[in-house]
Design a protein around this motif. Structure first.
Motif, PDB file in Angstrom:
ATOM      1  N   CYS A   1      -8.364 -28.324  -3.687  1.00 21.63           N
ATOM      2  CA  CYS A   1      -9.594 -27.622  -4.061  1.00 21.63           C
ATOM      3  C   CYS A   1     -10.590 -28.597  -4.670  1.00 21.63           C
ATOM      4  O   CYS A   1     -11.737 -28.226  -4.935  1.00 21.63           O
ATOM      5  N   GLY A   2     -10.141 -29.826  -4.933  1.00 16.90           N
ATOM      6  CA  GLY A   2     -11.034 -30.854  -5.457  1.00 16.90           C
ATOM      7  C   GLY A   2     -11.218 -30.859  -6.954  1.00 16.90           C
ATOM      8  O   GLY A   2     -11.884 -31.737  -7.503  1.00 16.90           O
ATOM      9  N   PHE A   3     -10.635 -29.883  -7.664  1.00 18.04           N
ATOM     10  CA  PHE A   3     -10.769 -29.869  -9.123  1.00 18.04           C
ATOM     11  C   PHE A   3      -9.696 -30.785  -9.697  1.00 18.04           C
ATOM     12  O   PHE A   3      -8.549 -30.380  -9.920  1.00 18.04           O
TER      13      PHE A   3
ATOM     14  N   ASN B   1     -18.187 -25.945 -10.310  1.00 13.81           N
ATOM     15  CA  ASN B   1     -17.835 -26.867  -9.227  1.00 13.81           C
ATOM     16  C   ASN B   1     -18.381 -28.280  -9.407  1.00 13.81           C
ATOM     17  O   ASN B   1     -18.434 -29.049  -8.442  1.00 13.81           O
TER      18      ASN B   1
ATOM     19  N   GLU C   1      -2.726 -26.436  -6.745  1.00  9.41           N
ATOM     20  CA  GLU C   1      -3.533 -27.637  -6.565  1.00  9.41           C
ATOM     21  C   GLU C   1      -2.616 -28.836  -6.777  1.00  9.41           C
ATOM     22  O   GLU C   1      -2.179 -29.100  -7.902  1.00  9.41           O
TER      23      GLU C   1
ATOM     24  N   ILE D   1     -15.769 -30.815  -8.625  1.00  7.19           N
ATOM     25  CA  ILE D   1     -15.362 -30.612  -7.233  1.00  7.19           C
ATOM     26  C   ILE D   1     -16.351 -31.264  -6.280  1.00  7.19           C
ATOM     27  O   ILE D   1     -15.962 -31.989  -5.346  1.00  7.19           O
TER      28      ILE D   1
END
Length: 297
Positions: free
Chosen positions: A162-164, A200, A135, A203
């Protein structure tokens, strides 16, 4: 000058955004997806990878290892994972590349020196530079400094994420990036945690923010048999994206390309089975039934 851990720089890439690109892969990821095809990207520290099939049994590794981690093994030389400290000395002397280090400390300028080499190709193909991982945003200030440098030099910047990512860092990324390749793995928080190690919540917050911004977003979904391909999950995904008029999603069907990397790290491979063409057609039909167009990548 900030620096960080890079495990690969791939030039002339055509899969990581528009045109010809240079993709910079940063080491480190907050998720541990069951299907990860680049397990060497998960840890932020350097790791030694041993590819047994390439070992010629020359013994150079055994002579130089300071920890006694190299051991004879059927006319080849394996390693004791408990003794190995990933120092990389064996990789330096291995003539067959059976032992290789994943991860190298680089400065922003080190990376940009490589990126600039193909500037003419970016210009002629509407390409640019892509930051992936692992990431990439987990690289912190090193990542942001690279994105800023590429942006200021006029290169098209894609971030494969992955947006995390902490909200403040992600919002700064939005200001600099031209395109996100944004993974959407599962809509249910608990199922997401079972599959990746994290829920999530952040996320979906970051995805919603990106979709509401001026930065382009291409949605991607790693498609895993029996894990995230249910009609319920796809329906929830379609419902989420209705708000943003985003009917297209790029799907990445399960594959076993990373299996040998798990063996090289001494890790257990956790996936089994891939889609048959007929099974994949059934799953893709579920997307169509909920108004989502799919593109296989």
């Amino acid at each position: 000058m900030s620096q960080g851990m890079v495990y690969n720089i791939q030039r002339m890439s055509v899969q990581d955004g528009p045109g010809l690109r240079t993709t910079v892969f940063l080491k480190g990821c907050p998720l541990s997806c069951l299907w990860c095809s680049n397990p060497e990207s998960q840890k932020s520290s350097p790791q030694m990878m041993f590819f047994e099939s390439l070992c010629t049994g020359c013994g150079a590794c055994m002579e130089i290892c300071p920890n006694g981690a190299v051991m004879p093994m059927d006319e080849k030389f394996g390693r004791d994972l408990e003794k190995c400290t990933d120092c990389g000395k064996c990789a330096e002397v291995c003539p067959s590349k059976a032992r290789e280090m994943s991860g190298k400390e680089m400065t922003v300028e080190d990376v940009m020196d490589v990126v600039r080499k193909d500037a003419l190709f970016y210009e002629n193909s509407d390409g640019g530079v892509t930051f992936g991982g692992g990431e990439p945003t987990s690289g912190g200030e090193f990542f942001l400094d690279m994105v800023r440098a590429a942006h200021e030099e006029g290169f098209h910047v894609t971030v494969d994420t992955c947006g995390f990512c902490p909200v403040e860092r992600f919002d700064r990324t939005i200001e600099l990036a031209d395109l996100f390749l944004f993974d959407c793995k599962h809509m249910d928080p608990e199922q997401h945690k079972k599959l990746t190690g994290q829920d999530n919540t952040i996320i979906l917050r970051n995805l919603r923010t990106a979709l509401n911004s001026k930065t382009q977003v291409r949605l991607r979904m790693p498609l895993m048999p029996g894990m995230n391909d249910s009609d319920e999950n796809i329906a929830a995904m379609a419902e989420f994206f209705k708000e943003f008029d985003s009917p297209e999603i790029e799907v990445m069907p399960c594959h076993a390309f990373g299996r040998n990397k798990y063996a090289a790290l001494g890790w257990a491979y956790r996936m089994s089975g891939e889609y048959t063409p007929e099974q994949l057609d059934v799953i893709l039909e579920r997307f169509a039934n909920h108004g989502l167009n799919t593109v296989i990548v």
